[in-house]
Write a protein that holds these residues in place. Structure first.
Motif, short mmCIF file in Angstrom:
data_model
loop_
_atom_site.label_atom_id
_atom_site.label_comp_id
_atom_site.label_asym_id
_atom_site.label_seq_id
_atom_site.Cartn_x
_atom_site.Cartn_y
_atom_site.Cartn_z
N PHE A 16 0.82 -1.21 0.00
CA PHE A 16 0.00 0.00 0.00
C PHE A 16 0.86 1.26 0.00
O PHE A 16 0.50 2.26 -0.62
CB PHE A 16 -0.96 -0.01 1.20
CG PHE A 16 -2.17 -0.86 0.99
CD1 PHE A 16 -3.16 -0.48 0.09
CD2 PHE A 16 -2.33 -2.05 1.68
CE1 PHE A 16 -4.29 -1.26 -0.12
CE2 PHE A 16 -3.46 -2.85 1.49
CZ PHE A 16 -4.43 -2.46 0.58
N ARG A 17 2.01 1.22 0.67
CA ARG A 17 2.91 2.37 0.59
C ARG A 17 3.45 2.52 -0.83
O ARG A 17 3.59 3.64 -1.35
CB ARG A 17 4.08 2.21 1.58
CG ARG A 17 3.72 2.43 3.02
CD ARG A 17 3.13 3.80 3.27
NE ARG A 17 4.09 4.86 2.99
CZ ARG A 17 3.74 6.09 2.59
NH1 ARG A 17 2.47 6.39 2.38
NH2 ARG A 17 4.68 7.00 2.37
N HIS A 20 0.74 4.13 -2.86
CA HIS A 20 0.71 5.57 -2.62
C HIS A 20 1.79 6.27 -3.44
O HIS A 20 1.55 7.32 -4.06
CB HIS A 20 0.95 5.86 -1.13
CG HIS A 20 -0.26 5.68 -0.27
ND1 HIS A 20 -0.28 4.87 0.84
CD2 HIS A 20 -1.50 6.21 -0.33
CE1 HIS A 20 -1.46 4.90 1.41
NE2 HIS A 20 -2.23 5.70 0.71
N ASN A 41 -4.95 9.49 -1.91
CA ASN A 41 -5.22 8.78 -0.67
C ASN A 41 -6.57 8.09 -0.72
O ASN A 41 -6.70 6.93 -0.29
CB ASN A 41 -5.16 9.76 0.51
CG ASN A 41 -5.42 9.09 1.84
OD1 ASN A 41 -6.56 8.98 2.28
ND2 ASN A 41 -4.37 8.63 2.50
N SER A 45 -7.64 4.09 -0.54
CA SER A 45 -8.63 3.65 0.44
C SER A 45 -9.79 2.91 -0.22
O SER A 45 -10.30 1.93 0.32
CB SER A 45 -9.17 4.86 1.22
OG SER A 45 -8.14 5.51 1.93
N HIS A 48 -8.70 -0.64 -0.99
CA HIS A 48 -8.70 -1.46 0.22
C HIS A 48 -10.12 -1.83 0.63
O HIS A 48 -10.39 -2.98 0.99
CB HIS A 48 -8.01 -0.71 1.36
CG HIS A 48 -8.30 -1.28 2.71
ND1 HIS A 48 -9.25 -0.72 3.55
CD2 HIS A 48 -7.80 -2.37 3.35
CE1 HIS A 48 -9.31 -1.44 4.67
NE2 HIS A 48 -8.45 -2.44 4.56
N TYR A 88 -2.80 -2.09 5.60
CA TYR A 88 -3.34 -0.89 4.97
C TYR A 88 -3.48 0.26 5.97
O TYR A 88 -3.08 1.40 5.69
CB TYR A 88 -4.71 -1.16 4.34
CG TYR A 88 -5.51 0.11 4.17
CD1 TYR A 88 -5.20 1.01 3.16
CD2 TYR A 88 -6.52 0.44 5.08
CE1 TYR A 88 -5.90 2.21 3.04
CE2 TYR A 88 -7.21 1.63 4.96
CZ TYR A 88 -6.91 2.50 3.94
OH TYR A 88 -7.59 3.69 3.84
N ASP A 92 -1.77 3.80 5.68
CA ASP A 92 -2.59 5.01 5.56
C ASP A 92 -2.26 6.00 6.67
O ASP A 92 -2.22 7.21 6.45
CB ASP A 92 -4.07 4.64 5.61
CG ASP A 92 -4.97 5.82 5.26
OD1 ASP A 92 -4.90 6.28 4.11
OD2 ASP A 92 -5.73 6.27 6.14
N ASP A 95 0.87 7.73 5.70
CA ASP A 95 0.58 8.67 4.62
C ASP A 95 -0.04 9.95 5.16
O ASP A 95 0.30 11.05 4.72
CB ASP A 95 -0.34 8.01 3.60
CG ASP A 95 -0.46 8.81 2.32
OD1 ASP A 95 0.58 9.12 1.71
OD2 ASP A 95 -1.60 9.14 1.92
N HIS A 112 -7.75 4.65 13.40
CA HIS A 112 -6.82 3.64 12.89
C HIS A 112 -6.14 2.90 14.04
O HIS A 112 -5.93 1.68 13.98
CB HIS A 112 -5.76 4.29 12.01
CG HIS A 112 -6.26 4.68 10.65
ND1 HIS A 112 -7.60 4.77 10.34
CD2 HIS A 112 -5.59 5.01 9.50
CE1 HIS A 112 -7.75 5.13 9.08
NE2 HIS A 112 -6.55 5.28 8.55
N HIS A 146 -15.93 6.52 0.02
CA HIS A 146 -14.78 6.96 -0.78
C HIS A 146 -15.21 7.38 -2.18
O HIS A 146 -14.69 8.36 -2.73
CB HIS A 146 -13.75 5.84 -0.86
CG HIS A 146 -13.23 5.41 0.47
ND1 HIS A 146 -13.01 6.31 1.50
CD2 HIS A 146 -12.87 4.19 0.96
CE1 HIS A 146 -12.55 5.65 2.56
NE2 HIS A 146 -12.46 4.38 2.25
N LYS A 263 -12.69 5.54 7.72
CA LYS A 263 -12.06 4.35 7.17
C LYS A 263 -12.08 3.26 8.23
O LYS A 263 -11.57 3.46 9.30
CB LYS A 263 -10.62 4.65 6.75
CG LYS A 263 -10.52 5.79 5.74
CD LYS A 263 -9.09 6.14 5.46
CE LYS A 263 -8.97 7.32 4.52
NZ LYS A 263 -7.60 7.70 4.25
#
Length: 264
Positions: A16-17, A20, A41, A45, A48, A88, A92, A95, A112, A146, A263
């Motif tokens: 996921f990084r 991004h 971003n 999302s 995911h 994820y 996130d 990020d 998160h 999203h 999220k």
């Protein structure tokens, strides 16, 4: 099993990084060029949410034992899906910290942190995976959220697509967010004698946090997308302000510049 779950979590974080980073190389749509980071971003999302939400729905349909026995009943692939989600949320969080101030991101970072803590318990213990899979159903609503945000960033708020996304968001919020949260809360209350007290506290904290955010989010979307978008007759002598805009038919409609986010 714990080492395997940690390995999947690390691989998910790296993936996921990397996503991004890769999206930074692609141009954002012209309408979203002023906020490229948010566009990127939200795209990650959305991916995911689709992956984990659909995976959880299919998994629970094919293996209902996970809901019947949320502590022990789960196939190996279910743990992989939970670990992917943890990776994820970690990615996130990094990020957001890299591109926002702590004041801007603190609400989602707290969310998160709670989710990662709960899911990590399942990964490290190989228990409560079914419970985590039920919670991943919330991602079906997050996918609609999203999509709604992407339409807002694209300045598509007055469109039919945006209205459909708003109603889908509210419908899935009730079906795939509030219903699972209610089921998990009821299960935790009934089965608290089987769950260690620290995990009861952790689970209750997560449910209260996500539940409160979900209800607040639903009310805000209902007000901004439904109630304020109802047509009103023009008021004599009323002047447009910064918060309103005039449509072609002359009706005043409140501008929605928010990009509501949650999220899970």
């Amino acid at each position: 099993m714990a080492s395997w779950g940690l390995l999947v979590t690390g691989a998910s974080f790296a993936a996921f990084r990397g996503l991004h980073w890769a999206l930074q190389l692609l141009p954002a749509p012209g309408s979203a060029a002023q906020d490229r980071w948010k566009w990127r971003n939200i795209c990650v999302s959305l991916l995911h949410s689709l992956l984990t939400g659909v995976g959880a729905l299919l998994g629970l349909s094919l293996y209902p034992q996970m809901a019947a026995d949320p502590i022990h009943g789960h196939p190996p692939w279910a743990l992989v899906l939970v670990a992917v989600s943890v990776g994820y949320f970690l990615a996130d969080g990094v990020d957001m910290l890299w591109n926002q101030t702590l004041r801007q991101a603190w609400e989602l970072l707290c969310h998160h942190l709670v989710v990662v803590s709960c899911f990590s318990t399942a990964i490290l213990s190989s228990h409560y995976v079914g419970f985590s899979m039920v919670s991943l159903l919330l991602e079906l609503n997050s996918a609609c959220l999203h999509l709604r945000q992407l339409l807002l960033l694209s300045h598509q708020a007055p469109s039919l697509a945006f209205r459909m996304a708003s109603w889908a968001t509210l419908a899935t919020l009730a079906l795939f967010r509030l219903v699972p949260l209610g089921w998990m809360s009821l299960w935790l209350i009934r089965q608290q004698h089987q769950v260690p007290p620290p995990l009861v506290i952790l689970g209750a904290t997560g449910l209260v946090t996500v539940g409160a955010l979900s209800i607040t989010l639903g009310v805000r979307i209902l007000v901004s997308d439904v109630l304020r978008s109802q047509p009103h007759p023009p008021i004599p002598g009323h002047k447009e302000t910064r918060g309103t805009r005039r449509c072609r038919d002359g009706e005043l409609v409140t501008r929605d510049d928010s990009t509501l986010s949650l999220k899970d």
